[in-house]
Structure formats: C-alpha cells, structure tokens
Design an enzyme around this catalytic site. Structure first.
Site, PDB file in Angstrom:
ATOM      1  N   GLU A 239      22.985  41.967  30.009  1.00 21.27           N
ATOM      2  CA  GLU A 239      23.884  43.233  29.676  1.00 21.27           C
ATOM      3  C   GLU A 239      25.279  42.930  29.828  1.00 21.27           C
ATOM      4  OE1 GLU A 239      22.783  46.571  32.169  1.00 21.27           O
ATOM      5  OE2 GLU A 239      20.583  46.477  31.515  1.00 21.27           O
TER       6      GLU A 239
ATOM      7  N   LYS B 182      29.046  43.719  31.282  1.00 19.08           N
ATOM      8  CA  LYS B 182      29.452  44.375  32.444  1.00 19.08           C
ATOM      9  C   LYS B 182      30.692  45.100  32.010  1.00 19.08           C
ATOM     10  CE  LYS B 182      30.344  43.929  37.475  1.00 19.08           C
ATOM     11  NZ  LYS B 182      31.644  44.865  37.329  1.00 19.08           N
TER      12      LYS B 182
ATOM     13  N   ASP C 254      33.904  47.460  31.860  1.00 17.99           N
ATOM     14  CA  ASP C 254      35.035  47.628  32.750  1.00 17.99           C
ATOM     15  C   ASP C 254      35.487  49.024  32.590  1.00 17.99           C
ATOM     16  OD1 ASP C 254      36.673  46.900  34.618  1.00 17.99           O
ATOM     17  OD2 ASP C 254      38.108  45.751  33.562  1.00 17.99           O
TER      18      ASP C 254
ATOM     19  N   TYR D  35      28.516  54.256  27.971  1.00 16.03           N
ATOM     20  CA  TYR D  35      27.401  53.204  28.208  1.00 16.03           C
ATOM     21  C   TYR D  35      26.490  53.385  29.210  1.00 16.03           C
ATOM     22  CZ  TYR D  35      29.191  51.239  23.932  1.00 16.03           C
ATOM     23  OH  TYR D  35      29.624  50.835  22.543  1.00 16.03           O
TER      24      TYR D  35
ATOM     25  N   LYS E   6      30.831  36.957  36.269  1.00 19.72           N
ATOM     26  CA  LYS E   6      32.358  37.475  35.672  1.00 19.72           C
ATOM     27  C   LYS E   6      33.164  36.442  34.894  1.00 19.72           C
ATOM     28  CE  LYS E   6      34.178  40.503  38.824  1.00 19.72           C
ATOM     29  NZ  LYS E   6      34.897  41.755  38.976  1.00 19.72           N
TER      30      LYS E   6
ATOM     31  N   CYS F 128      72.763  30.271  43.333  1.00 26.57           N
ATOM     32  CA  CYS F 128      72.081  31.405  43.350  1.00 26.57           C
ATOM     33  C   CYS F 128      72.729  32.528  42.194  1.00 26.57           C
ATOM     34  CB  CYS F 128      72.647  32.181  44.964  1.00 26.57           C
ATOM     35  SG  CYS F 128      71.746  34.056  45.070  1.00 26.57           S
TER      36      CYS F 128
ATOM     37  N   CYS G 264      74.579  35.417  43.950  1.00 22.57           N
ATOM     38  CA  CYS G 264      75.877  35.361  44.627  1.00 22.57           C
ATOM     39  C   CYS G 264      76.710  33.973  44.407  1.00 22.57           C
ATOM     40  CB  CYS G 264      75.808  35.612  46.114  1.00 22.57           C
ATOM     41  SG  CYS G 264      74.908  34.314  46.802  1.00 22.57           S
TER      42      CYS G 264
ATOM     43  N   CYS H 146      69.033  30.480  49.153  1.00 21.24           N
ATOM     44  CA  CYS H 146      70.271  30.764  49.048  1.00 21.24           C
ATOM     45  C   CYS H 146      70.911  30.733  50.430  1.00 21.24           C
ATOM     46  CB  CYS H 146      70.570  32.155  48.287  1.00 21.24           C
ATOM     47  SG  CYS H 146      72.021  32.681  48.522  1.00 21.24           S
TER      48      CYS H 146
ATOM     49  N   CYS I 209      74.502  37.785  50.393  1.00 24.82           N
ATOM     50  CA  CYS I 209      73.740  37.866  48.829  1.00 24.82           C
ATOM     51  C   CYS I 209      72.875  39.115  48.851  1.00 24.82           C
ATOM     52  CB  CYS I 209      72.812  36.531  48.921  1.00 24.82           C
ATOM     53  SG  CYS I 209      71.857  36.342  47.723  1.00 24.82           S
TER      54      CYS I 209
HETATM   55  S1  IVH Z   1      23.807  47.780  37.498  1.00 29.05           S
HETATM   56  C1  IVH Z   1      22.610  48.142  41.651  1.00 29.05           C
HETATM   57  N1  IVH Z   1      24.921  47.282  34.890  1.00 29.05           N
HETATM   58  O1  IVH Z   1      29.583  47.018  37.865  1.00 29.05           O
HETATM   59  C2  IVH Z   1      23.210  47.618  40.543  1.00 29.05           C
HETATM   60  N2  IVH Z   1      26.484  47.774  36.559  1.00 29.05           N
HETATM   61  O2  IVH Z   1      29.341  45.777  40.800  1.00 29.05           O
HETATM   62  C3  IVH Z   1      23.892  49.055  39.621  1.00 29.05           C
HETATM   63  N3  IVH Z   1      28.778  47.840  36.037  1.00 29.05           N
HETATM   64  O3  IVH Z   1      29.401  49.970  40.147  1.00 29.05           O
HETATM   65  C4  IVH Z   1      24.710  48.282  38.569  1.00 29.05           C
HETATM   66  N4  IVH Z   1      28.518  47.354  33.710  1.00 29.05           N
HETATM   67  O4  IVH Z   1      30.135  50.371  37.614  1.00 29.05           O
HETATM   68  C5  IVH Z   1      25.023  47.564  36.106  1.00 29.05           C
HETATM   69  N5  IVH Z   1      25.482  46.799  32.758  1.00 29.05           N
HETATM   70  C6  IVH Z   1      25.792  47.198  33.989  1.00 29.05           C
HETATM   71  C7  IVH Z   1      27.156  47.145  34.369  1.00 29.05           C
HETATM   72  C8  IVH Z   1      27.427  47.741  35.647  1.00 29.05           C
HETATM   73  C9  IVH Z   1      29.077  47.756  34.355  1.00 29.05           C
HETATM   74  C10 IVH Z   1      29.566  48.253  37.023  1.00 29.05           C
HETATM   75  C11 IVH Z   1      29.059  49.416  37.748  1.00 29.05           C
HETATM   76  C12 IVH Z   1      28.726  48.949  39.168  1.00 29.05           C
HETATM   77  C13 IVH Z   1      29.450  47.578  39.241  1.00 29.05           C
HETATM   78  C14 IVH Z   1      28.648  46.780  40.102  1.00 29.05           C
END
Ligand code: IVH
Length: 682
Positions: free
Chosen positions: A113, A115, A117, A222, A311, A405, A408, A423, A429
């Site tokens: 999935e 991640k 932000d 989401y 990441k 610098c 000064c 400096c 200064c």
């Molecule tokens: S699962 C026990 N799925 O990442 C695991 N987390 O470092 C539960 N996050 O606090 C998290 N996208 O805020 C999961 N597809 C995703 C995610 C996700 C973003 C964030 C979430 C969590 C942090 C974990």
C-alpha cells in the site's frame, strides 16, 4: 408538516444526501448537480432547525461544521496504535522478507500500500454509526476530535451494508495538494504564516476548535485497517474490500504480491508515480496478508513483525543557482549558502540551501546560473547535492569562497586542519556579539530571557549594547519606544519588535534579578571557550572567586579534577585579554556575584558534598536537568551510570527494572525526588 411526516422526510433526505456524498467524495462519480445537492441539504437543515430533537449527530448537515470544541478530551485507544518499523534500504527490506520466510516458510503473500503522509486517525463505529474519532497521540491515548472529523466528506458517518457492531477503522487524514495550495494562498493574502507542508496543514486543521473552519480545509481520508473482536474475514486484503463496501475511501493503489520482487516492482512504480499523485506519500507499506500468518509473526514492543514501511529518499528538485552568499554564525563560523530560484520540494518552497564549507563548495564546482539538484529530507535544512553540468554554458562564472567577513569586513581565517572559515573579529562582528549576549542571557546562565527573541538584535543594531556589561547600564529611557522589523533569513518572514512599557519593565526586572545569580553560573555566562556548566561549577568551588581563578597558573588549573589542556587554554586566553578584564570590573561594579562567599546557596554548605548520585526515570516536580542542577548546587556530583562508588540512585517514574536490579545488587539506596529534597533540607 406534522412531526411524523417531518421525521420520515428527514430520514429520507439523510439517506439520499449520504448516498450523494458517497458518490461524489468516495467514488468521484457525482449523481446529481451541485445545485440539486445544495437544495436537498438546505431542506434538511430547515427541517432540523424546526425539529431540533430530530436532528442526529451523524446527520449530513454536520459536514458543514459549526460545532466548537473548546478542549479536545484525551481518550484511551481500545487497541493501541502501534507504529511501523521503517527502512530506506532495499537490503533491509530483503532482510525483512528473509525473517518472514524463515518464520512462515514459503506460504505467505504481501499486500503493498502507499504510505500516506498525513495524520493517523482511529474511527469508532457502533452499530454502524461514527461515535468517535481519535488521533494517534502517544499510541495509547489520543485526542478526541470527532466533530472536526465529521466534516471530512470521505469518512462515512453511517456505514453502508453489513456493519460489524463494534468496529474500529484506521486511516490517514491527508490534505490533498489542491487544498494545500488553496489554503496557503489564502493565508498569504491575509498576511498569515503559511503551513510548511500538507502534513502540518492537516494536523493543524484537525486541532482547530471551530469545525466550520475544518470543513473549509477540504481534508481527505484513506483508510488502511479494520479492528473488531470478531472480524468476519481472514486477511488484510479482504478487510480492504469490506471497508470499501462499507463506504470508506480505500486507495486503488494497492497490490497483492507473492514475492519480494513483486514488492520491489510496486515500490519502483510508485517512486515514479509519486510526483503526479494528488497528495503526499513518503513510502510504501508492506503487510503480510493473512491474519493467521500475522499472528504467527506477532509483535515487538513497538511494531508488528508482519509489516514494514519502505520510505522513499528525500525528494529532489532541479533549480537555478542565482548566487552564493556567506552567513556568519554566532561563533564566527562562516557558512556558504546557495540562493536558489524558489522551487517546491515535498510541498514546501525552498529558496536557500546550505553548502557547508569551502571544501564542499569546491567539490560541487558551482557556477552562477548553474542548474543544481536540491534535496530536502524531513526537517533537515535543504542541501545542494549536485550540478547538472550538461546545462552549463562557457560564459558562466565560477563562485569562490569569501575572503572577508560579509558582516564586518574583517579578513577571514581558517585554522590549520579545520574545514571552517571564521571571522576573527569576535568583539566587533554583530552576529558574534549577539551570540555572546544570547549565551549570557540564556536561562541556564543569567536567565534574562525576557530579552530573547530578536530583542538583543534590536539593541545591538541601535547601538545600545556592544557587550554583556552594557546590559547593566541600560535604563528605562534607553529602551522605551525602540522598534525594528526583523527578517528571518530562512523563511523571509518579518516580525515587528517594539519596546513598550511592560516589555521594558520586564527586561529591567530580569536584569536586576540576575545580580543575584550565583558565581558558578556567572562564570559559565561570561563565555570562556570550552567552559561548560559543570566545569564552571567545579572551578567556582575550587577557586572560590574570580581573582583566584584569574591568577591561577596553568599547572594550578590542570590540577583541578577533569580540567584538561583545552579548558586551561580557554581560561588563560580569556584572562589575557585586557578588554575582558574591563568587562569583569564593570560587572563587579554592577553587583554581580564573583565569589562563592556571597553566594547564598553556598553559605549553607553542600548537603550532598562529595556524594555521587545517578538520576533515572521521569520526574513530576522537576525536569531531569533541574534535578541534576539541584544536586550540583548542593555539592553532589551526578554520574551517568551506577557503580560501586555511587552513593544514591534518584529514581523517578518508569525507571527500567534493570537499573533497579543493579542498584540492589550494589547495595545502593534508591531515593525519590522528595527524599532528595528532604536530605538537603535536613
Ligand atoms: S498500517 C501497526 N498503513 O504510518 C501498523 N500505516 O509508522 C499500523 N501510515 O501511524 C499502520 N499509511 O499514520 C499503515 N497504508 C498505511 C499507512 C500507514 C500511512 C502511517 C500511520 C502510522 C504510521 C506508522
């Protein structure tokens, strides 16, 4: 219309509007025009106003906000919200897969999935209705922000089909780029500070008290997991399908992967696609699909062993290098700074980036007008990582390092074997004068903090102070009415500082009280090189007053425990400078403490003289640093680890069991914060 009819109509409108809302915000397939939608909503609003007892907290009218939450209550999570172990390295991801394979054999599959932000949220549904929304907080408890969350259209207020009676759903609330740009433009027009990135904007929005404002922020959500005591499915994949069916927004950007190679394909695909997504992601989450297999792998104290986040590296951008300027720090160190054509990286605008030092600048071989690669990772200062030399033309001029610098005009120096230019005009200064004064007034030194935040800069620029002794000559008339607009060089934000009656009185009061600060802190405050707090305390105790210290020979200094060459040199050089001696004389006249005899705490004698203490855990009355200072003030010495020479272990909350065991085995008495205070009072 009678009440019975009104009730029926309210129910019908509620159903219809929820359905249209779902089609518009979750499926992105609107069924009616905006005008028709608004008409239905208006009709419902009117009926609810006429029959307030028929209005429901999950009515679609709640989406527009209006509820004000003064203080968000703290709520305990039913299931703790763990975080994910994460990595930037493909090797570590391979290692994760090896561990999974070792435990499960070959019979497992992953779900990949995005991640997202944003801000993690826990949504509770009882009998299909949203009853509370709680932030992650510390994972055990978070803030209840239900009214604000109800304004997010993609979060169902009432579930569609087959609700599980007591369901918790987790997801990420994000601010899409479109909403983010709109919000920041609006803030700029109003002269307010913009948000640095969409994550901060989402987090900030969710904490606004008035849910009408939250509604206008156009947040999205989401979801990525479901929890209940008896979930009617066996895998994460099935749970995502069910969440979708219940009316949640589940990303289409998910994939079942049989092998780690498939996982890498997913990662590579989204690394490219990332820039064109309508919201920020910072990586990919990889989860073992089967619940049974997840249970076999289990959890560490912080993370599930069945999932990991990969990441992406910091985001990069290419932009034009307009100029290189040089910035003088508080210590006199000179740093080259790239002035860039503004460029957006990971949601924020970058105009300046650090070039570190001459060596780094030479490595990059920068020319005016170069196209440079700029990187930004987390909250770290952006940096220039390379030059696209293919875009350089022959008439472009190289940059060289400053010789003088910029503040000064003094010729810069570089110590043999060190990378940094500095400096040498330490006393003339401006940023260096400011650095010394800021150290002098800091809380742990003379504690004249009412002079902080740009006020010293104002006094220096108006010629009111040039050194620390000048502070004690200031009077009301010197200060009242001074004002200046200060610009933060990084954000280019302006801030107006003006000295009104109350500000001036606070400053003068703090200066007055500083006359009683004990000698050991004065010694630390005057800024002798390499003289930290602990060393200043030792020397103050050893020599008793400033003249003994000044007259001490090098050998006498080195004879003091823990004093080495660096500290001895720092002291000798400092007292060799006649200007410093003048400053000491002026400070003495101003009534500052230059001997331990007049220091009231010393007069009482140290109740902990010669004792070695170790401090561990969290304290309620004091911060850990304050406890350490307290011990030192009463003659004790704070050690970092337990040994047979430790006299006491001061234990706060959450001290590790290992520490306790070790103290017991060494027969070291364990005392509390209040025991410590009692010992000193007795
Ligand atoms: S699962 C026990 N799925 O990442 C695991 N987390 O470092 C539960 N996050 O606090 C998290 N996208 O805020 C999961 N597809 C995703 C995610 C996700 C973003 C964030 C979430 C969590 C942090 C974990």
């Amino acid at each position: 219309m009678d009440k019975k009819k009104a009730k029926e109509r309210i129910e019908q409108l509620t159903r219809e509007i929820h359905e249209h809302n779902y089609r518009y915000y979750v499926l992105a397939e609107p069924g009616i025009s905006d005008y028709e939608f608004d008409k239905l909503l208006e009709e419902l609003q009117k009926l609810e106003e006429a029959y307030p007892d028929l209005a429901d907290s999950n009515s679609p009218t709640q989406r527009v906000g209006g509820q004000v939450t003064k203080k968000f209550p703290t709520v305990r999570h039913k299931y703790p919200m763990l975080s994910l172990s994460n990595t930037y390295s493909r090797e570590e991801l391979m290692d994760f897969d090896k561990r999974v394979k070792k435990a499960l054999g070959n019979t497992y599959e992953y779900v990949c999935e995005l991640k997202y932000d944003g801000v993690a949220i826990s949504l509770t549904y009882e009998d299909g209705e949203l009853t509370r929304a709680v932030t992650r907080g510390d994972g055990v408890q978070g803030d209840e922000i239900t009214n604000n969350v109800r304004t997010i259209h993609s979060i169902p207020l009432i579930l569609r089909e087959d609700p599980v009676s007591d369901l918790e759903v987790r997801g990420e609330i994000i601010m899409p780029h479109k909403s983010f740009l709109h919000l920041n433009a609006e803030k700029k027009n109003k002269g307010e500070n913009a948000f640095a990135n969409p994550r901060n904007a989402a987090a900030g929005s969710l904490k606004v008290q008035d849910s009408k404002i939250v509604a206008a922020r156009n947040l999205d959500c989401y979801v990525y997991s479901a929890n209940a005591d008896n979930l009617p499915f066996e895998s994460h994949w099935e749970s995502l399908k069910a969440l979708k069916k219940w009316g949640f927004k589940v990303s289409e950007d998910v994939k079942k992967c049989k092998t780690i190679d498939d996982v890498f394909d997913f990662i590579n695909h989204y690394e490219e696609k990332r820039a064109s997504l309508p919201f920020d992601i910072d990586g990919v989450v990889i989860k073992v699909n089967s619940y049974a297999r997840q249970a076999e792998l289990g959890y560490t104290s912080k993370f599930p062993r069945w999932a990991i986040a990969y990441k992406y590296k910091a985001e990069q951008a290419i932009t034009t290098l307009n100029d290189v300027t040089f910035q003088v720090g508080r210590t006199g160190a000179v740093t080259p700074v790239a002035n860039l054509e503004p460029v957006s990286i990971a949601g924020s605008t970058v105009k300046r980036a650090s070039l570190y030092n001459e060596e780094r600048m030479a490595e990059l071989d920068l020319h005016k007008g170069d196209k440079v690669f700029v990187e930004k990772g987390g909250d770290i200062i952006p940096k220039v990582t390379g030059v696209d030399t293919s875009q350089r033309s022959t008439n472009m001029q190289p940059f060289s390092f400053a010789t003088h610098c910029p503040e000064c005009g003094t010729k810069l120096r570089k110590n043999h074997g060190e990378a940094v230019h500095y400096c040498p005009n330490a006393k003339g200064c401006p940023p260096q004068i400011q650095g010394k004064i800021e150290h002098f007034i800091s809380r742990r030194a003379m504690n004249i903090e009412s002079l902080g935040q740009g006020k010293t800069e104002l006094l220096i620029s108006k010629g009111k102070i040039r050194n620390i002794a000048d502070l004690y000559d200031l009077d009301y008339h010197d200060l009242i009415g001074l004002e200046k607009t200060i610009v933060n060089p990084d954000t280019l934000k302006e801030k107006k500082i003006s000295f009104r009656d109350k500000t001036v009185k606070n400053i003068l009061d703090a200066i007055e009280s500083s006359r009683n600060v004990p000698f050991e802190r004065v010694l630390y405050a005057i800024g002798i090189r390499h003289l930290g707090e602990t060393m200043a305390r030792k020397l103050a105790r050893h020599f008793g007053d400033i003249d003994n210290l000044k007259n001490a020979s090098r050998d006498e200094l080195l004879a003091v425990k823990d004093v080495g060459d660096k500290v001895a040199d720092g002291i000798i050089t400092w007292f060799d400078d006649p200007e410093n001696l003048k400053i000491i004389e002026r400070l003495k006249e101003a009534g500052l403490q230059f001997s331990t005899e007049t220091d009231s705490k010393q007069e009482r004698g140290g109740a902990l003289d010669g004792k070695a203490l170790v401090v561990s855990g969290v304290f309620s009355g004091f911060s850990r640093d304050e406890i350490k200072e307290f011990i030192a003030q009463h003659g004790g010495e704070v050690k970092s680890s337990l040994s047979s020479r430790t006299d006491f272990l001061v234990a706060g909350d959450n001290m590790g069991p290992e520490k306790r065991k070790k103290a017991d085995s060494l027969n070291i008495p364990i005392i509390s914060e209040s025991d410590l205070q009692k010992m000193v009072r007795e």
